[in-house]
Scaffold this motif. Structure first.
Motif, PDB file in Angstrom:
ATOM      1  N   SER A 133     -11.138  -3.021   7.592  1.00  0.00           N
ATOM      2  CA  SER A 133      -9.600  -2.044   7.744  1.00  0.00           C
ATOM      3  C   SER A 133      -8.707  -2.167   6.933  1.00  0.00           C
ATOM      4  CB  SER A 133      -9.268  -1.352   9.204  1.00  0.00           C
ATOM      5  OG  SER A 133     -10.059  -0.661   9.823  1.00  0.00           O
ATOM      6  N   ALA A 134      -8.068  -3.898   6.728  1.00  0.00           N
ATOM      7  CA  ALA A 134      -7.171  -4.921   6.091  1.00  0.00           C
ATOM      8  C   ALA A 134      -7.349  -4.577   4.916  1.00  0.00           C
ATOM      9  CB  ALA A 134      -6.868  -5.577   6.946  1.00  0.00           C
ATOM     10  N   ILE A 135      -8.785  -4.626   4.317  1.00  0.00           N
ATOM     11  CA  ILE A 135      -9.172  -4.490   2.869  1.00  0.00           C
ATOM     12  C   ILE A 135      -8.359  -3.268   2.711  1.00  0.00           C
ATOM     13  CG2 ILE A 135     -10.840  -4.782   1.580  1.00  0.00           C
ATOM     14  CD1 ILE A 135     -12.033  -6.862   2.865  1.00  0.00           C
ATOM     15  N   SER A 136      -9.003  -2.462   2.771  1.00  0.00           N
ATOM     16  CA  SER A 136      -8.470  -0.682   2.446  1.00  0.00           C
ATOM     17  C   SER A 136      -6.835  -0.490   2.807  1.00  0.00           C
ATOM     18  CB  SER A 136      -9.518   0.048   3.541  1.00  0.00           C
ATOM     19  OG  SER A 136     -10.691  -0.430   4.037  1.00  0.00           O
ATOM     20  N   SER A 137      -6.892  -0.706   3.643  1.00  0.00           N
ATOM     21  CA  SER A 137      -5.273  -1.045   3.718  1.00  0.00           C
ATOM     22  C   SER A 137      -4.291  -1.785   2.856  1.00  0.00           C
ATOM     23  CB  SER A 137      -4.350  -1.332   4.699  1.00  0.00           C
ATOM     24  OG  SER A 137      -4.865  -0.401   6.352  1.00  0.00           O
ATOM     25  N   LEU A 138      -5.100  -2.543   2.019  1.00  0.00           N
ATOM     26  CA  LEU A 138      -3.775  -3.908   1.433  1.00  0.00           C
ATOM     27  C   LEU A 138      -4.575  -2.837  -0.083  1.00  0.00           C
ATOM     28  CD1 LEU A 138      -4.794  -7.351   2.021  1.00  0.00           C
ATOM     29  CD2 LEU A 138      -2.513  -5.978   2.047  1.00  0.00           C
ATOM     30  N   SER A 139      -5.186  -2.033  -0.072  1.00  0.00           N
ATOM     31  CA  SER A 139      -6.156  -2.273  -1.439  1.00  0.00           C
ATOM     32  C   SER A 139      -5.233  -0.494  -1.479  1.00  0.00           C
ATOM     33  CB  SER A 139      -7.831  -1.510  -1.270  1.00  0.00           C
ATOM     34  OG  SER A 139      -8.257  -2.287  -1.190  1.00  0.00           O
ATOM     35  N   LEU A 140      -4.522   0.240  -0.701  1.00  0.00           N
ATOM     36  CA  LEU A 140      -4.743   1.751  -0.703  1.00  0.00           C
ATOM     37  C   LEU A 140      -2.985   0.665  -0.765  1.00  0.00           C
ATOM     38  CD1 LEU A 140      -4.467   4.147  -0.560  1.00  0.00           C
ATOM     39  CD2 LEU A 140      -4.155   4.297   2.199  1.00  0.00           C
ATOM     40  N   PHE A 141      -2.015  -0.319  -0.381  1.00  0.00           N
ATOM     41  CA  PHE A 141      -0.873  -0.557  -0.664  1.00  0.00           C
ATOM     42  C   PHE A 141      -0.817  -0.763  -1.986  1.00  0.00           C
ATOM     43  CE2 PHE A 141       1.499  -4.549  -1.481  1.00  0.00           C
ATOM     44  CZ  PHE A 141       2.794  -4.118  -0.977  1.00  0.00           C
ATOM     45  N   CYS A 142      -1.909  -1.074  -2.878  1.00  0.00           N
ATOM     46  CA  CYS A 142      -2.088  -1.433  -4.245  1.00  0.00           C
ATOM     47  C   CYS A 142      -1.490  -0.932  -4.918  1.00  0.00           C
ATOM     48  CB  CYS A 142      -2.831  -2.446  -5.155  1.00  0.00           C
ATOM     49  SG  CYS A 142      -2.646  -3.932  -4.149  1.00  0.00           S
ATOM     50  N   VAL A 143      -2.484   0.961  -4.831  1.00  0.00           N
ATOM     51  CA  VAL A 143      -2.567   1.975  -5.296  1.00  0.00           C
ATOM     52  C   VAL A 143      -1.169   2.139  -5.212  1.00  0.00           C
ATOM     53  CG1 VAL A 143      -3.673   4.159  -5.388  1.00  0.00           C
ATOM     54  CG2 VAL A 143      -4.889   2.060  -5.331  1.00  0.00           C
ATOM     55  N   ILE A 144      -0.690   2.538  -3.810  1.00  0.00           N
ATOM     56  CA  ILE A 144       0.920   3.382  -3.582  1.00  0.00           C
ATOM     57  C   ILE A 144       1.636   2.616  -4.215  1.00  0.00           C
ATOM     58  CG2 ILE A 144       1.873   3.690  -1.885  1.00  0.00           C
ATOM     59  CD1 ILE A 144      -0.324   4.607   0.286  1.00  0.00           C
ATOM     60  N   LEU A 145       1.803   1.628  -4.017  1.00  0.00           N
ATOM     61  CA  LEU A 145       2.890   0.628  -5.358  1.00  0.00           C
ATOM     62  C   LEU A 145       2.917   0.909  -6.339  1.00  0.00           C
ATOM     63  CD1 LEU A 145       4.952  -1.733  -4.168  1.00  0.00           C
ATOM     64  CD2 LEU A 145       3.282  -2.812  -4.505  1.00  0.00           C
ATOM     65  N   LEU A 146       2.080   0.958  -6.940  1.00  0.00           N
ATOM     66  CA  LEU A 146       1.725   1.699  -8.256  1.00  0.00           C
ATOM     67  C   LEU A 146       2.890   2.905  -8.536  1.00  0.00           C
ATOM     68  CD1 LEU A 146      -1.538   0.372  -9.583  1.00  0.00           C
ATOM     69  CD2 LEU A 146       0.818   0.059 -10.183  1.00  0.00           C
ATOM     70  N   THR A 147       2.582   3.758  -7.544  1.00  0.00           N
ATOM     71  CA  THR A 147       2.907   5.164  -7.880  1.00  0.00           C
ATOM     72  C   THR A 147       5.106   5.066  -7.463  1.00  0.00           C
ATOM     73  OG1 THR A 147       2.834   5.971  -5.485  1.00  0.00           O
ATOM     74  CG2 THR A 147       1.075   6.548  -7.462  1.00  0.00           C
ATOM     75  N   GLY A 148       4.530   3.866  -6.879  1.00  0.00           N
ATOM     76  CA  GLY A 148       6.463   3.660  -6.435  1.00  0.00           C
ATOM     77  C   GLY A 148       6.867   4.081  -5.503  1.00  0.00           C
ATOM     78  N   ASP A 149       6.473   4.474  -4.278  1.00  0.00           N
ATOM     79  CA  ASP A 149       6.295   6.168  -3.018  1.00  0.00           C
ATOM     80  C   ASP A 149       6.318   4.078  -2.488  1.00  0.00           C
ATOM     81  OD1 ASP A 149       7.292   7.044  -0.728  1.00  0.00           O
ATOM     82  OD2 ASP A 149       4.888   7.612  -0.818  1.00  0.00           O
TER      83      ASP A 149
END
Length: 168
Positions: A133-149
C-alpha cells in the motif's frame, strides 16, 4: 488521513454547512436525488462506512466468516462510494479515452470491492499489505505530482506515511 480530513474541515467550515444534493443514476433505474444534506453529514456517513469495514475485519478475525457475507458487505460499501459520486467513467488506453457508459457503475463497485479483497488476501504476512500500500501510494503520489494537483498529492503522501508507520 484523519489529520488531513480535520485540517480540511477547519479550513472549509462554512462550506460544510452548505447543503449538497446526491444523485444516483444506475442503468435502467429511474434517476434518484437525495434531499439536500450538509456535507459534514456525508463525511460522517463515510466514516461510519469505514467503521463497518473495520468491524467486518474484526468479526472475520474472531469468527472466520464465510466469503459471501463479507463480499456482500464490501459491495454495499462500494455502492455507497458510487452513490457519493466515486465513479470510473472512462479509462485511458494509449492516449485515447474510452468512455465506459452504463458499465461504469458496476465496474466501479467491483473495482473497489476487488481492491479491498486484494489487500485483505495479502495481509497474511507481517508488513506485506502495508508495504504494498505504501509503494502504491508513493507511485500514485509521483503521478499526481506530475499533474500539478498538490492537494491530492499531499493526501497520497500522508497515506503512504501512515502505511509506513505500521511496518515492523
Amino acid at each position: 488521513v484523519f489529520f488531513v480530513v480535520m485540517m480540511f474541515f477547519v479550513q472549509n467550515q462554512a462550506s460544510f454547512s452548505d447543503p449538497v444534493t446526491l444523485r444516483l443514476d444506475v442503468l435502467f433505474l429511474p434517476s434518484m436525488e437525495s434531499m439536500p444534506i450538509p456535507l459534514y453529514a456525508i463525511m460522517l456517513a463515510c466514516f461510519a462506512v469505514g467503521a463497518v469495514l473495520v468491524l467486518l475485519g474484526i468479526l472475520d478475525d474472531i469468527f472466520r466468516l464465510p466469503a459471501w457475507p463479507k463480499f456482500i458487505v464490501q459491495l454495499l460499501v462500494a455502492g455507497f462510494a458510487v452513490w457519493n459520486g466515486t465513479i470510473i467513467d472512462h479509462i485511458n488506453l494509449g492516449g485515447e479515452y474510452v468512455h465506459l457508459g452504463v458499465v461504469s457503475v458496476p465496474l466501479t463497485i467491483l473495482w473497489i470491492a476487488g481492491l479491498t479483497n486484494a489487500i485483505n488476501f495479502i495481509d497474511g504476512l507481517d508488513g506485506l499489505s502495508c508495504g504494498i500500500s505504501a509503494i502504491s501510494s508513493l507511485s500514485l503520489f509521483c503521478v499526481i505530482l506530475l499533474t500539478g494537483d498538490l492537494t491530492s498529492a499531499l493526501i497520497t503522501l500522508v497515506l503512504a506515511a501512515a502505511c509506513l508507520g505500521f511496518l515492523p
